[in-house]
Design an enzyme around this catalytic site. Sequence first.
Site, PDB file in Angstrom:
ATOM      1  N   HIS A 385       0.852  -1.197   0.000  1.00  0.00           N
ATOM      2  CA  HIS A 385       0.000   0.000   0.000  1.00  0.00           C
ATOM      3  C   HIS A 385       0.889   1.249   0.000  1.00  0.00           C
ATOM      4  O   HIS A 385       1.760   1.406   0.854  1.00  0.00           O
ATOM      5  CB  HIS A 385      -0.942   0.004   1.201  1.00  0.00           C
ATOM      6  CG  HIS A 385      -1.955   1.090   1.069  1.00  0.00           C
ATOM      7  ND1 HIS A 385      -3.141   0.907   0.382  1.00  0.00           N
ATOM      8  CD2 HIS A 385      -1.933   2.387   1.437  1.00  0.00           C
ATOM      9  CE1 HIS A 385      -3.801   2.049   0.352  1.00  0.00           C
ATOM     10  NE2 HIS A 385      -3.090   2.963   0.986  1.00  0.00           N
ATOM     11  N   ALA A 386       0.658   2.123  -0.964  1.00  0.00           N
ATOM     12  CA  ALA A 386       1.565   3.257  -1.171  1.00  0.00           C
ATOM     13  C   ALA A 386       1.591   4.185   0.039  1.00  0.00           C
ATOM     14  O   ALA A 386       0.568   4.429   0.677  1.00  0.00           O
ATOM     15  CB  ALA A 386       1.130   4.034  -2.409  1.00  0.00           C
ATOM     16  N   HIS A 415       0.077  11.586  -6.173  1.00  0.00           N
ATOM     17  CA  HIS A 415      -0.500  11.707  -4.828  1.00  0.00           C
ATOM     18  C   HIS A 415       0.609  11.648  -3.769  1.00  0.00           C
ATOM     19  O   HIS A 415       0.682  12.504  -2.880  1.00  0.00           O
ATOM     20  CB  HIS A 415      -1.520  10.576  -4.612  1.00  0.00           C
ATOM     21  CG  HIS A 415      -2.071  10.515  -3.225  1.00  0.00           C
ATOM     22  ND1 HIS A 415      -3.259  11.124  -2.865  1.00  0.00           N
ATOM     23  CD2 HIS A 415      -1.589   9.950  -2.076  1.00  0.00           C
ATOM     24  CE1 HIS A 415      -3.480  10.921  -1.569  1.00  0.00           C
ATOM     25  NE2 HIS A 415      -2.486  10.214  -1.076  1.00  0.00           N
ATOM     26  N   GLU A 416       1.445  10.638  -3.876  1.00  0.00           N
ATOM     27  CA  GLU A 416       2.496  10.470  -2.860  1.00  0.00           C
ATOM     28  C   GLU A 416       3.470  11.644  -2.875  1.00  0.00           C
ATOM     29  O   GLU A 416       3.920  12.107  -1.832  1.00  0.00           O
ATOM     30  CB  GLU A 416       3.249   9.154  -3.059  1.00  0.00           C
ATOM     31  CG  GLU A 416       2.391   7.903  -2.882  1.00  0.00           C
ATOM     32  CD  GLU A 416       1.627   7.863  -1.574  1.00  0.00           C
ATOM     33  OE1 GLU A 416       2.086   8.460  -0.586  1.00  0.00           O
ATOM     34  OE2 GLU A 416       0.544   7.250  -1.535  1.00  0.00           O
ATOM     35  N   HIS A 419       2.463  14.490  -0.725  1.00  0.00           N
ATOM     36  CA  HIS A 419       2.886  14.369   0.683  1.00  0.00           C
ATOM     37  C   HIS A 419       4.353  14.767   0.825  1.00  0.00           C
ATOM     38  O   HIS A 419       4.730  15.479   1.755  1.00  0.00           O
ATOM     39  CB  HIS A 419       2.751  12.924   1.162  1.00  0.00           C
ATOM     40  CG  HIS A 419       1.337  12.431   1.269  1.00  0.00           C
ATOM     41  ND1 HIS A 419       0.378  13.077   1.996  1.00  0.00           N
ATOM     42  CD2 HIS A 419       0.732  11.319   0.761  1.00  0.00           C
ATOM     43  CE1 HIS A 419      -0.762  12.389   1.929  1.00  0.00           C
ATOM     44  NE2 HIS A 419      -0.575  11.325   1.186  1.00  0.00           N
ATOM     45  N   GLU A 443      -3.779  14.915   2.259  1.00  0.00           N
ATOM     46  CA  GLU A 443      -4.205  13.971   1.223  1.00  0.00           C
ATOM     47  C   GLU A 443      -4.619  14.664  -0.072  1.00  0.00           C
ATOM     48  O   GLU A 443      -4.758  14.009  -1.102  1.00  0.00           O
ATOM     49  CB  GLU A 443      -5.365  13.112   1.744  1.00  0.00           C
ATOM     50  CG  GLU A 443      -5.025  12.249   2.947  1.00  0.00           C
ATOM     51  CD  GLU A 443      -3.862  11.291   2.697  1.00  0.00           C
ATOM     52  OE1 GLU A 443      -3.573  10.996   1.524  1.00  0.00           O
ATOM     53  OE2 GLU A 443      -3.228  10.878   3.685  1.00  0.00           O
ATOM     54  N   HIS A 544      -6.503   0.454   5.519  1.00  0.00           N
ATOM     55  CA  HIS A 544      -6.528   1.457   6.586  1.00  0.00           C
ATOM     56  C   HIS A 544      -7.164   0.954   7.879  1.00  0.00           C
ATOM     57  O   HIS A 544      -7.006   1.589   8.918  1.00  0.00           O
ATOM     58  CB  HIS A 544      -7.236   2.715   6.088  1.00  0.00           C
ATOM     59  CG  HIS A 544      -6.577   3.289   4.866  1.00  0.00           C
ATOM     60  ND1 HIS A 544      -6.638   2.672   3.635  1.00  0.00           N
ATOM     61  CD2 HIS A 544      -5.827   4.403   4.675  1.00  0.00           C
ATOM     62  CE1 HIS A 544      -5.953   3.375   2.742  1.00  0.00           C
ATOM     63  NE2 HIS A 544      -5.449   4.437   3.333  1.00  0.00           N
ATOM     64  N   TYR A 554      -9.631  11.323   3.498  1.00  0.00           N
ATOM     65  CA  TYR A 554      -9.674  11.154   2.042  1.00  0.00           C
ATOM     66  C   TYR A 554     -10.974  11.710   1.475  1.00  0.00           C
ATOM     67  O   TYR A 554     -11.007  12.229   0.362  1.00  0.00           O
ATOM     68  CB  TYR A 554      -9.523   9.686   1.652  1.00  0.00           C
ATOM     69  CG  TYR A 554      -8.223   9.074   2.110  1.00  0.00           C
ATOM     70  CD1 TYR A 554      -7.022   9.411   1.505  1.00  0.00           C
ATOM     71  CD2 TYR A 554      -8.188   8.176   3.164  1.00  0.00           C
ATOM     72  CE1 TYR A 554      -5.820   8.855   1.930  1.00  0.00           C
ATOM     73  CE2 TYR A 554      -7.000   7.609   3.594  1.00  0.00           C
ATOM     74  CZ  TYR A 554      -5.813   7.965   2.972  1.00  0.00           C
ATOM     75  OH  TYR A 554      -4.632   7.398   3.399  1.00  0.00           O
TER      76      TYR A 554
HETATM   77  O1  X8Z Z   1      -4.221   5.332   0.926  1.00  0.00           O
HETATM   78  C1  X8Z Z   1      -4.169   6.131   0.006  1.00  0.00           C
HETATM   79  C2  X8Z Z   1      -2.829   6.637  -0.509  1.00  0.00           C
HETATM   80  C3  X8Z Z   1      -1.823   6.760   0.546  1.00  0.00           C
HETATM   81  S1  X8Z Z   1      -2.156   8.007   1.699  1.00  0.00           S
HETATM   82  C4  X8Z Z   1      -2.305   5.681  -1.546  1.00  0.00           C
HETATM   83  N1  X8Z Z   1      -5.299   6.527  -0.616  1.00  0.00           N
HETATM   84  C5  X8Z Z   1      -6.604   6.015  -0.214  1.00  0.00           C
HETATM   85  C6  X8Z Z   1      -6.743   4.542  -0.561  1.00  0.00           C
HETATM   86  O2  X8Z Z   1      -5.932   4.020  -1.328  1.00  0.00           O
HETATM   87  O3  X8Z Z   1      -7.669   3.899  -0.069  1.00  0.00           O
HETATM   88  C7  X8Z Z   1      -5.398   7.495  -1.685  1.00  0.00           C
HETATM   89  C8  X8Z Z   1      -6.837   7.528  -2.071  1.00  0.00           C
HETATM   90  C9  X8Z Z   1      -7.592   6.833  -0.985  1.00  0.00           C
HETATM   91 ZN    ZN Z   2      -2.014   9.887   0.887  1.00  0.00          ZN
END
Ligand code: X8Z
Ligand code: ZN
Length: 648
Positions: A385-386, A415-416, A419, A443, A544, A554
């Site tokens: 997960h990024a 996106h990254e 941050h 975010e 998450h 988000y």
């Molecule tokens: O978790 C993330 C990023 C890292 S902060 C990749 N996002 C959420 C997800 O993947 O569920 C970005 C969009 C929503």
């Molecule tokens: Zn993020």
Amino acid sequence: MPGPRNNVTTQRALLALAITASLTLSTACTVDASGDNRPATAAEADAFVARVNAHMREHHPENASAQWLASTYIGPDSQRVASKANERALTSYSEWVEEARRFDGLALSPETARAIDLIKLGTAMPPPADPAELSELAAIATRMEGMYGAGTYCEDTDRPETCRDLGELSNTMAESRDHDEQYAAWAGWHTISKPMRDDYVRFVDLVNKGASNLGYANAGEMWRSGYDMSPTDFQDETDRLWGQVQPLYEQLHCYVRGELVDTYGEKGQVDGMIPAHLTGNMWAQQWGNIWDLLQPYEGTASIDVATALRAQREEDLARRLAAIEGEPTATQIVEAGRQADEYIARAMTERAEDFYVSLGMPKLPASFYERSQLIKPRDRDVVCHASAWDLDFAGDVRIKQCIEPTADEFSTIYHELGHIYYYLAYNHLEPLFQSGAHDGFHEAIGDTVVLSLTPGYLNSVGLVDSPEESREALINNQMRMALDKVAFLPFGLLIDRWRWGVFDGSIAPENYNQAWWDLRARYQGVAPVGERGEDLFDPGAKYHVPGNTPYTRYFLAHILQFQFYQSLCETSGHSGPLHECSFYGSEAAGDRFWAMLQQGQGQPWPETLEALTGGREMDASAVLEYFAPLQAWLTERNAGRQCGWDAG
Ligand code: X8Z
Ligand code: ZN
């Protein structure tokens, strides 16, 4: 987010949440642990804050390194070290919160008062006072994240070759159009969270104890307290924002459901809802992967960047193979493939970096490329997960991603880097202020840039054909964005609706799964095929939840990014419809953006928002302005269809 601090996705740590306005006040004269009952002074409070900042500077890097190792090298040793490091960080946190009570009710400088509030809100995982329980909590958190990262589904447990990880299962969902194959991938991944269920129940008990020590009703209330307003007002705010965008979502839902039914017949819906396994995404949170089924107009210029990215990788691979003397061996072919994977991942990252640099922001430090994990290592489990990390408050910034040449991964890099540029911009502040104005701001940065990835921009960097100026092309492009950004909105809201309920006890462990699917039905209009009993733990199949990262951020980001984009477009001198704007190359927009990032969380977020946009409220009207052409098209297209769904 903080891993304790600055891993933007692991949020186990100090200071992820912004400030509250509603801390309980008590007397300024209490007896501290040493028995000292002299009245505390404002000067002592200043010194206390300075000590916390110094401690963070000194100790954060070690903890961040421990978390980095646990995420990029999952195993018993890295987990032990990470869990212990986290335990130490949480112990310091508890001591600070205790010490900070001495200053309750005292007249302090605004900066010190804010810093102390931030200390108290400094974790998404408030620890219980009992050291044994604190240690247990840290171990559970590390274990759950490790289980997620190492999760695989094996069709036949005796045959390892049938095992697939999240990346492989996700690829099946993105690429297969066979109903049963997609279902098997979806259901397979949702088995990996079953063993987390008991851990999660205990986790909830422990963080609630911690939140209660801090004076909150439960951990959810503490999470909602990080927005410079009362937790109740915050919840109302999210309802208000959802109300603004809900009609647009319902139109999109109606269209997508109709196309799924056209493709899959009656299997294309479940009681009027979208089947959870048919949107090309494991969580049905973004629907762009089934573009082939949903594109409004076939035959207009392609806006799919994946084709060009894959071609670039293939060219690189061909070059490498051609450079080998004689017939390449099997090992050489695998190695060349690996190098081509690295090549394209780096090229995509540099492409994203170039956007930020075009705004006048600095180039990334060399250590970023040396230390980041850009592709999935072949020899070990990692959390794919990024995430974006600031390991030392002083320029050791990295991302951790498993990049592949797809449209999703391409946007995720932007996106990254949002941050990363936030980290770099506020590195000059004291550690306690090094965070987003609120977590939704953090975010939203990279996503604001993603809105600027217009067909014109993508064409200028050689990723798509020359853009067409037709109504069909416009609608296609709006649909492409909506399938990511609008489809996401209810998902962004419901994860914490579920957790808030779990934390406040209105969702009991025996109803975890039922409540999850009730919320999925209510907000998203998404439903599973078949029963999802309480032997399962479907929320745990989303990063998450085991990673304990608050998720409302988000949802907020998906509103805020359109506000930021609108302002930056205006600053860049754009005129014309909002959706046509790319602020690529605008230093004026870049200066304004950078100035906002530099504020960190040193002031209440409405001030930061006002400096950028002129307004002090989050507001979805920019979302609606952006998607006005699509909304009109959808309304026309859905005319005569029975839209909406009965969530039961
Ligand atoms: O978790 C993330 C990023 C890292 S902060 C990749 N996002 C959420 C997800 O993947 O569920 C970005 C969009 C929503
Ligand atoms: Zn993020």
